[in-house]
Design an enzyme around this catalytic site. Structure first.
Site, PDB file in Angstrom:
ATOM      1  N   ASN A   6       0.876  -1.165   0.000  1.00  0.00           N
ATOM      2  CA  ASN A   6       0.000   0.000   0.000  1.00  0.00           C
ATOM      3  C   ASN A   6       0.916   1.219   0.000  1.00  0.00           C
ATOM      4  O   ASN A   6       1.561   1.500   1.017  1.00  0.00           O
ATOM      5  CB  ASN A   6      -0.901  -0.003   1.234  1.00  0.00           C
ATOM      6  CG  ASN A   6      -1.795   1.222   1.314  1.00  0.00           C
ATOM      7  OD1 ASN A   6      -1.646   2.171   0.562  1.00  0.00           O
ATOM      8  ND2 ASN A   6      -2.715   1.212   2.259  1.00  0.00           N
ATOM      9  N   ARG A   8       0.456   4.207   0.374  1.00  0.00           N
ATOM     10  CA  ARG A   8       0.116   5.234   1.361  1.00  0.00           C
ATOM     11  C   ARG A   8       0.561   4.857   2.770  1.00  0.00           C
ATOM     12  O   ARG A   8       0.469   5.669   3.688  1.00  0.00           O
ATOM     13  CB  ARG A   8      -1.386   5.501   1.338  1.00  0.00           C
ATOM     14  CG  ARG A   8      -1.838   6.080  -0.008  1.00  0.00           C
ATOM     15  CD  ARG A   8      -3.289   6.423  -0.023  1.00  0.00           C
ATOM     16  NE  ARG A   8      -3.555   7.494   0.936  1.00  0.00           N
ATOM     17  CZ  ARG A   8      -4.752   7.794   1.407  1.00  0.00           C
ATOM     18  NH1 ARG A   8      -5.799   7.116   1.016  1.00  0.00           N
ATOM     19  NH2 ARG A   8      -4.902   8.764   2.257  1.00  0.00           N
ATOM     20  N   CYS A   9       1.042   3.639   2.945  1.00  0.00           N
ATOM     21  CA  CYS A   9       1.452   3.139   4.265  1.00  0.00           C
ATOM     22  C   CYS A   9       2.959   3.296   4.435  1.00  0.00           C
ATOM     23  O   CYS A   9       3.747   2.776   3.642  1.00  0.00           O
ATOM     24  CB  CYS A   9       1.055   1.665   4.388  1.00  0.00           C
ATOM     25  SG  CYS A   9       1.724   0.847   5.857  1.00  0.00           S
ATOM     26  N   GLY A  10       3.359   3.977   5.496  1.00  0.00           N
ATOM     27  CA  GLY A  10       4.772   4.192   5.775  1.00  0.00           C
ATOM     28  C   GLY A  10       5.545   2.899   5.959  1.00  0.00           C
ATOM     29  O   GLY A  10       6.667   2.753   5.466  1.00  0.00           O
ATOM     30  N   ARG A  13       6.054   1.283   2.564  1.00  0.00           N
ATOM     31  CA  ARG A  13       7.084   1.989   1.800  1.00  0.00           C
ATOM     32  C   ARG A  13       8.475   1.672   2.343  1.00  0.00           C
ATOM     33  O   ARG A  13       9.418   1.464   1.573  1.00  0.00           O
ATOM     34  CB  ARG A  13       6.839   3.508   1.831  1.00  0.00           C
ATOM     35  CG  ARG A  13       5.638   3.941   1.027  1.00  0.00           C
ATOM     36  CD  ARG A  13       5.585   5.461   0.845  1.00  0.00           C
ATOM     37  NE  ARG A  13       5.742   6.216   2.084  1.00  0.00           N
ATOM     38  CZ  ARG A  13       4.733   6.615   2.860  1.00  0.00           C
ATOM     39  NH1 ARG A  13       3.486   6.305   2.543  1.00  0.00           N
ATOM     40  NH2 ARG A  13       4.964   7.306   3.953  1.00  0.00           N
TER      41      ARG A  13
END
Length: 112
Positions: A6, A8-10, A13
């Site tokens: 995802n 948008r997920c730290g 990433r």
């Protein structure tokens, strides 16, 4: 190798960055857009060696609203993840017959 990611997920990433720093370019499955099938989730859960319920993100709003306190079968938990893919814990790295949830992100390095 494949990663359920995802962007948008730290944590997701971070896990992907750790892999690319090691020279690994996994196939990226953005599971919120490419929702896994029942069979795919069963396979990932088997590789993780956990129950479907253990792959559920219990802090998600949708979990609290629809599923908190409910006793569902394994198949029903998988169907819940398909209906609401935000419920799927992330990131998940799959390497052959092994998989790991990257929480913390460094865990992805365990199966490369």
């Amino acid at each position: 190798m494949e990663i359920y990611h995802n962007p948008r997920c730290g944590k997701s990433r971070e896990a992907l960055k750790l892999l690319t720093e090691k020279g690994i370019e996994p196939d990226i499955k953005q599971y919120l857009k490419e929702i896994p099938t029942h069979a795919e989730l069963e396979d990932v859960i088997k590789k993780l060696g956990i129950s479907p319920e253990e792959l559920i993100r219990k802090n998600e709003k949708v979990f609290k609203e629809l599923y908190k306190g409910k006793k569902l079968s394994d198949s029903q938990w998988i169907e819940a993840m398909i209906a609401e893919p935000k419920l799927i814990e992330r990131p998940i790295l799959i390497n052959g017959d092994k998989a790991v949830v990257g929480r913390p992100p460094e865990k992805v390095l365990e199966i490369i």
